[in-house]
Structure formats: structure tokens, C-alpha cells
Design a protein around this motif. Structure first.
Motif, PDB file in Angstrom:
ATOM      1  N   ALA A  27       0.835  -1.210   0.000  1.00 37.29           N
ATOM      2  CA  ALA A  27       0.000   0.000   0.000  1.00 37.29           C
ATOM      3  C   ALA A  27       0.869   1.260   0.000  1.00 37.29           C
ATOM      4  CB  ALA A  27      -0.929  -0.003   1.215  1.00 37.29           C
ATOM      5  N   TYR A  28       1.936   1.224   0.791  1.00 35.85           N
ATOM      6  CA  TYR A  28       2.820   2.390   0.868  1.00 35.85           C
ATOM      7  C   TYR A  28       3.595   2.583  -0.436  1.00 35.85           C
ATOM      8  CZ  TYR A  28       6.518   5.534   2.405  1.00 35.85           C
ATOM      9  OH  TYR A  28       7.375   6.591   2.506  1.00 35.85           O
ATOM     10  N   TYR A  29       4.126   1.495  -0.981  1.00 37.54           N
ATOM     11  CA  TYR A  29       4.912   1.597  -2.210  1.00 37.54           C
ATOM     12  C   TYR A  29       4.067   2.111  -3.375  1.00 37.54           C
ATOM     13  CZ  TYR A  29       9.347  -0.617  -0.807  1.00 37.54           C
ATOM     14  OH  TYR A  29      10.565  -0.878  -0.242  1.00 37.54           O
ATOM     15  N   ILE A  30       2.811   1.667  -3.448  1.00 34.12           N
ATOM     16  CA  ILE A  30       1.938   2.151  -4.521  1.00 34.12           C
ATOM     17  C   ILE A  30       1.721   3.650  -4.374  1.00 34.12           C
ATOM     18  CG2 ILE A  30      -0.354   2.031  -5.552  1.00 34.12           C
ATOM     19  CD1 ILE A  30      -0.534  -0.866  -4.687  1.00 34.12           C
ATOM     20  N   ALA A  31       1.433   4.088  -3.143  1.00 33.94           N
ATOM     21  CA  ALA A  31       1.225   5.520  -2.903  1.00 33.94           C
ATOM     22  C   ALA A  31       2.478   6.307  -3.256  1.00 33.94           C
ATOM     23  CB  ALA A  31       0.834   5.751  -1.444  1.00 33.94           C
ATOM     24  N   GLU A  32       3.635   5.748  -2.913  1.00 35.63           N
ATOM     25  CA  GLU A  32       4.905   6.413  -3.207  1.00 35.63           C
ATOM     26  C   GLU A  32       5.130   6.507  -4.718  1.00 35.63           C
ATOM     27  OE1 GLU A  32       8.945   6.255  -0.639  1.00 35.63           O
ATOM     28  OE2 GLU A  32       8.495   4.424  -1.748  1.00 35.63           O
ATOM     29  N   ALA A  33       4.809   5.428  -5.442  1.00 33.77           N
ATOM     30  CA  ALA A  33       4.978   5.424  -6.892  1.00 33.77           C
ATOM     31  C   ALA A  33       4.026   6.423  -7.550  1.00 33.77           C
ATOM     32  CB  ALA A  33       4.733   4.025  -7.446  1.00 33.77           C
ATOM     33  N   LEU A  34       2.793   6.483  -7.075  1.00 30.56           N
ATOM     34  CA  LEU A  34       1.833   7.436  -7.625  1.00 30.56           C
ATOM     35  C   LEU A  34       2.257   8.872  -7.337  1.00 30.56           C
ATOM     36  CD1 LEU A  34      -1.544   5.662  -6.748  1.00 30.56           C
ATOM     37  CD2 LEU A  34      -0.452   5.812  -8.991  1.00 30.56           C
ATOM     38  N   ASP A  35       2.840   9.076  -6.171  1.00 26.82           N
ATOM     39  CA  ASP A  35       3.346  10.410  -5.843  1.00 26.82           C
ATOM     40  C   ASP A  35       4.476  10.807  -6.792  1.00 26.82           C
ATOM     41  OD1 ASP A  35       3.605  12.784  -4.101  1.00 26.82           O
ATOM     42  OD2 ASP A  35       5.532  11.895  -3.556  1.00 26.82           O
ATOM     43  N   ARG A 164     -13.970  15.376  -5.261  1.00 28.04           N
ATOM     44  CA  ARG A 164     -13.370  16.371  -4.349  1.00 28.04           C
ATOM     45  C   ARG A 164     -13.286  15.860  -2.920  1.00 28.04           C
ATOM     46  NH1 ARG A 164     -18.463  18.376  -5.634  1.00 28.04           N
ATOM     47  NH2 ARG A 164     -19.962  18.391  -3.891  1.00 28.04           N
ATOM     48  N   ASP A 165     -14.029  14.796  -2.596  1.00 30.19           N
ATOM     49  CA  ASP A 165     -14.049  14.268  -1.223  1.00 30.19           C
ATOM     50  C   ASP A 165     -12.993  13.194  -0.980  1.00 30.19           C
ATOM     51  OD1 ASP A 165     -16.228  15.900  -0.636  1.00 30.19           O
ATOM     52  OD2 ASP A 165     -17.683  14.372  -1.272  1.00 30.19           O
ATOM     53  N   ARG A 166     -12.201  12.854  -1.992  1.00 32.35           N
ATOM     54  CA  ARG A 166     -11.287  11.709  -1.867  1.00 32.35           C
ATOM     55  C   ARG A 166      -9.899  12.070  -1.344  1.00 32.35           C
ATOM     56  NH1 ARG A 166     -12.658   9.840  -7.943  1.00 32.35           N
ATOM     57  NH2 ARG A 166     -14.898   9.547  -7.642  1.00 32.35           N
ATOM     58  N   GLY A 167      -9.519  13.317  -1.394  1.00 29.04           N
ATOM     59  CA  GLY A 167      -8.145  13.667  -1.054  1.00 29.04           C
ATOM     60  C   GLY A 167      -7.261  13.543  -2.279  1.00 29.04           C
ATOM     61  N   ASP A 168      -5.956  13.744  -2.081  1.00 33.42           N
ATOM     62  CA  ASP A 168      -5.018  13.660  -3.200  1.00 33.42           C
ATOM     63  C   ASP A 168      -3.901  12.673  -2.877  1.00 33.42           C
ATOM     64  OD1 ASP A 168      -3.446  14.986  -1.357  1.00 33.42           O
ATOM     65  OD2 ASP A 168      -3.564  16.938  -2.379  1.00 33.42           O
ATOM     66  N   ILE A 169      -2.914  12.581  -3.768  1.00 31.24           N
ATOM     67  CA  ILE A 169      -1.833  11.609  -3.597  1.00 31.24           C
ATOM     68  C   ILE A 169      -1.024  11.898  -2.333  1.00 31.24           C
ATOM     69  CG2 ILE A 169       0.265  10.662  -4.624  1.00 31.24           C
ATOM     70  CD1 ILE A 169      -2.197   9.842  -6.128  1.00 31.24           C
ATOM     71  N   LYS A 170      -0.736  13.161  -2.057  1.00 33.70           N
ATOM     72  CA  LYS A 170       0.027  13.520  -0.855  1.00 33.70           C
ATOM     73  C   LYS A 170      -0.716  13.072   0.397  1.00 33.70           C
ATOM     74  CE  LYS A 170       3.642  15.601  -2.621  1.00 33.70           C
ATOM     75  NZ  LYS A 170       4.992  15.001  -2.481  1.00 33.70           N
ATOM     76  N   PHE A 171      -2.048  13.228   0.365  1.00 34.19           N
ATOM     77  CA  PHE A 171      -2.857  12.771   1.499  1.00 34.19           C
ATOM     78  C   PHE A 171      -2.710  11.260   1.690  1.00 34.19           C
ATOM     79  CE2 PHE A 171      -6.910  10.678   2.541  1.00 34.19           C
ATOM     80  CZ  PHE A 171      -7.044  11.080   3.869  1.00 34.19           C
ATOM     81  N   LEU A 172      -2.745  10.515   0.573  1.00 32.41           N
ATOM     82  CA  LEU A 172      -2.577   9.061   0.651  1.00 32.41           C
ATOM     83  C   LEU A 172      -1.253   8.687   1.293  1.00 32.41           C
ATOM     84  CD1 LEU A 172      -3.724   7.449  -2.719  1.00 32.41           C
ATOM     85  CD2 LEU A 172      -4.901   7.462  -0.534  1.00 32.41           C
ATOM     86  N   THR A 174       0.748  10.402   3.175  1.00 33.27           N
ATOM     87  CA  THR A 174       0.798  10.767   4.598  1.00 33.27           C
ATOM     88  C   THR A 174      -0.021   9.805   5.447  1.00 33.27           C
ATOM     89  OG1 THR A 174       1.048  13.104   3.999  1.00 33.27           O
ATOM     90  CG2 THR A 174       0.345  12.626   6.241  1.00 33.27           C
ATOM     91  N   ALA A 175      -1.166   9.370   4.924  1.00 33.36           N
ATOM     92  CA  ALA A 175      -2.055   8.489   5.683  1.00 33.36           C
ATOM     93  C   ALA A 175      -1.485   7.085   5.839  1.00 33.36           C
ATOM     94  CB  ALA A 175      -3.420   8.437   5.003  1.00 33.36           C
ATOM     95  N   VAL A 176      -0.779   6.603   4.813  1.00 30.08           N
ATOM     96  CA  VAL A 176      -0.280   5.226   4.844  1.00 30.08           C
ATOM     97  C   VAL A 176       1.087   5.128   5.519  1.00 30.08           C
ATOM     98  CG1 VAL A 176       0.350   3.240   3.406  1.00 30.08           C
ATOM     99  CG2 VAL A 176      -1.560   4.670   2.754  1.00 30.08           C
ATOM    100  N   ALA A 177       1.858   6.198   5.500  1.00 34.40           N
ATOM    101  CA  ALA A 177       3.235   6.173   6.017  1.00 34.40           C
ATOM    102  C   ALA A 177       3.353   5.637   7.445  1.00 34.40           C
ATOM    103  CB  ALA A 177       3.855   7.562   5.910  1.00 34.40           C
ATOM    104  N   PRO A 178       2.461   6.015   8.383  1.00 34.46           N
ATOM    105  CA  PRO A 178       2.622   5.524   9.762  1.00 34.46           C
ATOM    106  C   PRO A 178       2.546   4.006   9.911  1.00 34.46           C
ATOM    107  CG  PRO A 178       1.120   7.393   9.694  1.00 34.46           C
ATOM    108  CD  PRO A 178       1.350   6.972   8.277  1.00 34.46           C
ATOM    109  N   PHE A 179       1.978   3.324   8.920  1.00 32.19           N
ATOM    110  CA  PHE A 179       1.831   1.874   9.015  1.00 32.19           C
ATOM    111  C   PHE A 179       3.079   1.128   8.541  1.00 32.19           C
ATOM    112  CE2 PHE A 179      -2.399   3.679   8.602  1.00 32.19           C
ATOM    113  CZ  PHE A 179      -3.054   3.097   9.668  1.00 32.19           C
ATOM    114  N   GLN A 180       4.056   1.866   8.029  1.00 29.25           N
ATOM    115  CA  GLN A 180       5.310   1.255   7.584  1.00 29.25           C
ATOM    116  C   GLN A 180       6.200   0.995   8.799  1.00 29.25           C
ATOM    117  OE1 GLN A 180       5.626  -0.359   4.749  1.00 29.25           O
ATOM    118  NE2 GLN A 180       7.356   0.788   3.993  1.00 29.25           N
TER     119      GLN A 180
END
Length: 358
Positions: A27-35, A164-172, A174-180
Motif C-alpha cells: 500500500a505504501y509503495y503504490i502511494a509512493e509510486a503514484l506520488d 473532491r471528497d477523496r483527497g489527493d496523492i500527498k494525502f494518501l 501521509t495516511a499510509v506512512a505511519p503503518f510502515q
């Protein structure tokens, strides 16, 4: 990517299910790649799903470049399954950067559930407070309930009907990072894979050096000198047993293509090689390689990448195919992937030279 796709480990595993730590890492790597894609102004990633996530030789998850190759302007090629398609695509026939967030939410639910659950069904389970029914039972005891709830809530936010209610890539990110939390655990251990002990050599062949410094003139000269000799003995070698008129036409087309390539008339070379590809009963790595380089010189890097990949399919360990992919990826601004391709080319170059030496 020798260790298959995320879909295999989630939906088709035959030994043991993918552990929680690895799912979080994916989940984190995908978010990082999309960022990274977003930073490179590649904000539309098509068909993000469990088949687009691949695992390298060390078991680290990687996002396939194929999602960047479709043309979003046609509005027709975003998803192959309407049950998982962003609502705005169904309403307007077009996609927006927030559509990628929606697709990320579907993959996150895949990771949590171990099943490909349609978003509407997943949201019904959440609204009914049946979150435990959504979680993969094979993960029992591997995660804290609070962690699971937070990730379920994140996936739910990604699947909001209004973009507009979903957030953006940076939000993703930030949200997933603590689980790493398990960075010290190697990916190959989490996936049960043997540790890769092969070191990538640093010595480059002349072609590798030319590609590394983006010296296209030198690359062209080397491709000319190499000709078709790398395909000698391959099943798709350009040799014909029956001299029919069709065969003669193919040989003439090849000849004209090679002349255009030699004379740096790359537009003509593309035309002749395209005719040749359509005429041949079996594909030729060299033809795909030459057409890939011609596309590069014609400013069509995505088509060059496609042909370089086709060349690799023809000859899976052909260094030239990897070097050409590196060139194309570099032209597309994907420097990390370009470096990976260059390293793969070096590895196969070295392997080939070691075989010859023995």
C-alpha cells in the motif's frame, strides 16, 4: 519482474497468504509510486489494480509502467471492469487525477480483504459496521484492530462518489506512512522468497555506455554494426526456406527498412519495419529494436518503450532490449526505472560474456 503480480499472492496463493506487513508495504509503495508519477506530471495512471503491481527479484513491490502508456484523452480505455470504474468515468466518459485515488481505494480493499470486492459492496459492509467480515480471515492475529479500522476508513474515503471528497496523492502517502513499521524486515523474507545474492555488475558494454550517456548517435552506430547477429539460432531468425513471392516481398521490405535506418531516415524506417512486422509469421527482436530506436529519434518515446518491450519478449535475455527500454524510460522522465533497465542490461551482458568465456 520475476516474482509475479500482487493478484497471485492475494487471490491465487497456494502456499501461504501474503502477511500483513507485506500488504501494508505494498500500500505504501503504490502511494509512493503514484506520488512520483504526480511529481513527474503523469497524474493519470490507468487501470490501477492488483495485476499492475509486480514484485522484483528481492520481493519489493513495483508499479508497472503499463498504466502510464494509455492515452487518457480518448476517454475509452480506463478500466476493463465497470464494477470498479470511477463514477466520473461512468458519468462523463473521462478520467481525472482523482480517479486514480478511487482506484487506489479498490486496491487497498483488495489488500485488506484478500478478495476483489466491488466498491459498493465494501462500502455496504462498512456502513453496516461489518468491518471484520471485510478483513481477510487468514490475517487474524497479525494486526491491531485500530490499524485495520484506519486503513478501512482510508479506503472508504478513496471511494467517495464525489472526486473532491477523496483527497489527493500527498494525502494518501501521509495516511499510509505511519503503518510502515517493518522496514527492517526484508521483502523477500515477508514473501517467503530466497534471498537474491546476484550482484549487478558495474562494467558496461559499448552499447550500455552509449545508452547511459544518452549518446543516440553512438547507439545508432552500434545497432548498425550489430545487425541481426544476436538472433542467430533463434526460432524467429529472419531466414526463409521457401522463396515464394511473399518471402521476396518480405526480404525487400526488410532491405528498404534497413537502408532507411542506415541513412537515418527514421520516419521511413518506421514505415518499412511496421510493414515487415505485419508480414512476418514470427516477430524479430532486431526489427522491434530498430523500430524502437527510430521511434525515439522521431520523438515517440512511449511507442519506443512498447517496441523495446516487444523485443524483450522475442529474446528475454537480450541486453539491447533492456538498454533501449532504459533510453525510452529516460526520455519519459522515469529516471529510476531507466536506471533499473540499464542495470538489467548490464547483468545480461555480463552473463552472456561469461557464457562465451566458458
Amino acid at each position: 519482474m520475476p516474482n509475479d503480480t500482487l493478484s497471485k499472492y492475494l487471490f491465487h496463493w497456494d502456499k501461504k497468504p501474503l502477511p500483513w506487513e507485506m500488504r501494508v508495504r505494498v500500500a505504501y509503495y503504490i502511494a509512493e509510486a503514484l506520488d512520483h508519477c504526480n511529481t513527474e506530471n503523469r497524474k493519470i495512471y490507468h487501470d490501477l489494480n492488483a495485476y499492475r503491481v509486480l514484485f522484483d527479484e528481492d520481493g519489493d513491490p513495483r508499479l508497472s509502467a503499463f498504466g502510464l502508456m494509455k492515452n487518457s484523452r480518448d476517454g475509452k480505455s480506463y478500466s476493463t471492469n465497470l464494477a470498479y470504474t470511477p463514477p466520473e468515468f461512468l458519468r462523463t466518459g473521462s478520467v481525472i487525477p482523482e480517479s486514480v485515488i478511487y482506484s487506489y481505494g479498490t486496491v487497498l480493499f483488495d489488500l485488506l480483504s484478500g478478495k476483489h470486492i466491488p466498491p459498493s459492496h465494501a462500502l455496504d459492509l462498512i456502513r453496516g459496521k461489518n468491518v471484520l467480515l471485510l478483513m481477510d480471515s487468514s490475517l487474524e492475529g497479525q494486526y491491531a484492530n485500530d490499524d485495520a479500522m484506519k486503513l478501512v476508513e482510508l479506503a472508504s474515503k478513496c471511494l467517495q462518489s464525489e472526486a473532491r471528497d477523496r483527497g489527493d496523492i500527498k494525502f494518501l502517502l501521509t495516511a499510509v506512512a505511519p503503518f510502515q513499521k517493518q522496514k527492517e524486515v526484508a521483502s523477500h523474507v515477508l514473501m517467503g522468497l530466497p534471498k537474491n545474492t546476484v550482484e549487478v555488475p558495474t562494467m558496461l558494454s559499448p552499447l550500455g555506455k552509449a545508452c547511459a550517456r544518452m549518446d543516440l548517435t553512438a547507439v545508432h552506430d552500434i545497432l548498425l554494426k550489430t545487425g541481426y547477429k544476436d538472433e542467430e539460432g533463434a526460432e524467429n531468425e529472419l531466414s526463409f526456406q521457401e522463396w515464394t513471392q511473399q518471402v521476396q516481398d518480405m526480404l525487400n521490405t526488410k532491405k528498404f527498412g534497413d537502408i532507411a535506418f542506415r541513412d537515418k531516415d527514421f520516419k521511413k524506417a518506421i514505415e518499412y519495419y511496421s510493414e515487415l512486422v505485419a508480414m512476418m509469421s514470427g516477430p524479430s527482436a532486431t526489427v522491434f529494436g530498430r523500430r524502437a530506436f527510430s521511434y525515439l529519434m522521431n520523438g515517440q518515446a512511449e511507442l519506443a518503450l512498447r517496441d523495446a518491450m516487444e523485443a524483450q519478449v522475442c529474446l528475454p535475455e537480450w541486453p539491447t532490449a533492456f538498454y533501449l527500454q532504459g533510453l525510452a524510460l529516460s526520455k519519459l522522465g522515469m529516471e529510476t526505472d531507466a536506471q533499473d533497465m540499464l542495470n538489467d542490461g548490464v547483468a545480461f551482458d555480463t552473463k552472456r560474456h561469461n557464457v562465451w568465456r566458458n
